[in-house]
Write an enzyme that holds these catalytic residues in place. Structure first.
Site, PDB file in Angstrom:
ATOM      1  N   ARG A  35      12.068  -5.253  19.694  1.00  0.00           N
ATOM      2  CA  ARG A  35      11.675  -6.111  18.375  1.00  0.00           C
ATOM      3  C   ARG A  35      12.726  -6.668  17.883  1.00  0.00           C
ATOM      4  NH1 ARG A  35       9.108  -2.588  14.734  1.00  0.00           N
ATOM      5  NH2 ARG A  35      10.181  -0.832  15.788  1.00  0.00           N
ATOM      6  N   GLY A 138      21.255  16.857  28.980  1.00  0.00           N
ATOM      7  CA  GLY A 138      21.823  18.133  28.396  1.00  0.00           C
ATOM      8  C   GLY A 138      21.378  18.370  27.053  1.00  0.00           C
ATOM      9  N   LYS A 193      12.052  20.369  31.594  1.00  0.00           N
ATOM     10  CA  LYS A 193      12.156  21.310  30.278  1.00  0.00           C
ATOM     11  C   LYS A 193      11.284  20.541  29.042  1.00  0.00           C
ATOM     12  CE  LYS A 193      14.412  17.487  28.315  1.00  0.00           C
ATOM     13  NZ  LYS A 193      14.574  17.166  26.669  1.00  0.00           N
ATOM     14  N   ASP A 246      19.827  22.359  28.078  1.00  0.00           N
ATOM     15  CA  ASP A 246      18.683  21.218  27.720  1.00  0.00           C
ATOM     16  C   ASP A 246      17.443  21.900  27.394  1.00  0.00           C
ATOM     17  OD1 ASP A 246      17.590  18.934  26.946  1.00  0.00           O
ATOM     18  OD2 ASP A 246      17.677  18.214  28.954  1.00  0.00           O
ATOM     19  N   THR A 250      15.636  22.004  23.753  1.00  0.00           N
ATOM     20  CA  THR A 250      14.435  21.460  23.683  1.00  0.00           C
ATOM     21  C   THR A 250      13.200  22.455  23.110  1.00  0.00           C
ATOM     22  OG1 THR A 250      15.027  19.730  25.269  1.00  0.00           O
ATOM     23  CG2 THR A 250      12.735  19.788  24.875  1.00  0.00           C
ATOM     24  N   GLU A 284       7.475  13.096  26.250  1.00  0.00           N
ATOM     25  CA  GLU A 284       7.349  12.729  27.606  1.00  0.00           C
ATOM     26  C   GLU A 284       6.680  13.902  28.335  1.00  0.00           C
ATOM     27  OE1 GLU A 284       8.504  10.253  29.095  1.00  0.00           O
ATOM     28  OE2 GLU A 284      10.404   9.635  28.233  1.00  0.00           O
TER      29      GLU A 284
END
Length: 336
Positions: A35, A138, A193, A246, A250, A284
């Site tokens: 944008r 990571g 993950k 990671d 997470t 995701e």
């Protein structure tokens, strides 16, 4: 080859943060935003108010909504778009890519339909050799890095010299990159993950504590490593930053989109309600759980947590039913 100019394509929280990391390390950076108003705001105020409010961006970081301007003369091109949109975005940029630039993936996922890792998508669309593609993975929660909290990461590339070049381009007082040649392992760790973090979030939403979290993290790492072994990854990668590092960050942090998304599901929200609450931020794992599940099935790999997360997100299984199913599985040796 010294990397002096870097294009970062994608001005979300992680793309903007990684652009800041590189700029703080010395190279000139051009950040592409979809944008125009985002690019203009960054140019005028030095802040990406939509994704990193309150974080001042370096003077050697420019912003544009013109991909040709961003890519012109770039020594490295960082792709910071969601995994399931990487192919269509890169197809639009293909003709603009500098021929010898290192292509760097920040995306963590497995493509739906093709079951390709992100580096494989990049190689296919851009028509480059695997030695020209690198991945970054990571314990890298964007908001912590953006304020300068110390962390480490892995830059993986089959061409070790390219990995070292990138390592120099993003090394600074708060960001410490290590190199690796195991692209497969680093990518699988980064993709899987997110799915395990959804499961941890679900458990947290149900009120379960640290024993449950540690059990999910450990068994999640085990099934990730099984998939990695089937695809030729180095087992030691999963004990490193792109694997365990990671995964822990997470699964444990409230800053993790996937963990937070899963927590909403664990509290009884529907998938649609959890997506609405995310305000456009992409978790995701919601999509990758399906492609990773298919990839595992294609290689005969048992991934019960991934299977269960897929069923919760897409087949109507309740979080409580998932817990019962996982605890009721056949007893076996820990390494199976």
């Amino acid at each position: 080859m010294a990397i002096e100019r870097v294009a970062v394509l994608g001005a979300g929280s992680w793309g903007t943060t990684f652009a800041k990391v590189i700029a703080d390390s010395g190279p000139e950076v051009v950040l592409w935003a979809r944008r125009q108003e985002v690019a203009s705001t960054i140019t005028e105020t030095r802040v990406n108010a939509d994704y990193l409010p309150g974080i001042s961006l370096p003077a050697n970081l420019a912003a544009t909504s013109d991909p040709a301007k961003a890519l012109d003369g770039a020594d490295a091109v960082v792709l910071a778009v969601p995994s399931q949109t990487l192919r269509v975005n890169l197809s639009a940029w293909k003709e603009l890519l500098p021929p010898d630039a290192t292509l760097v993936s920040l995306s963590k996922g497995v493509e739906l339909g093709t079951l390709k890792r992100m580096s494989e998508v990049i190689r296919e669309v851009a028509g480059v050799d695997e030695s020209q593609v690198a991945v970054v993975s990571g314990p890298n929660l964007a908001k912590e890095i953006a304020v300068g909290q110390p962390t480490a990461t892995v830059i993986a590339c089959t061409d070790h010299d390219r990995a070292v070049d990138l390592q120099h381009a993003c090394s600074n007082s708060y960001f410490r990159p290590y190199t690796n040649t195991d692209v497969v392992g680093c990518e699988l760790g980064g993709a899987c993950k997110n799915v395990i973090a959804l499961a941890c979030g679900m458990a947290a939403g149900m009120g379960f504590g640290d024993n449950t979290m540690a059990s999910i993290i450990t068994r999640g790492l085990a099934e990730t490593a099984r998939l990695g072994a089937a695809l030729g990854a180095d087992p030691l990668t999963f004990a490193g930053l792109a694997g365990l590092g990671d995964l822990v960050a997470t699964c444990a942090s409230p800053l993790s989109r996937n963990r937070t998304f899963g927590e909403r599901l664990g509290k009884g929200e529907t998938l649609a309600q959890a997506q609405e609450a995310a305000h456009g931020q992409v978790a995701e794992g919601v999509k990758s759980c399906s492609s990773i599940r298919e990839l595992a099935a294609a290689h005969g790999v048992d991934m019960p947590i991934t299977e269960g997360v897929h069923q919760v997100c897409h087949d109507g299984l309740s979080v409580r039913e998932l817990g019962v199913a996982l605890l009721g599985r056949d007893r076996k040796h820990e390494r199976q």
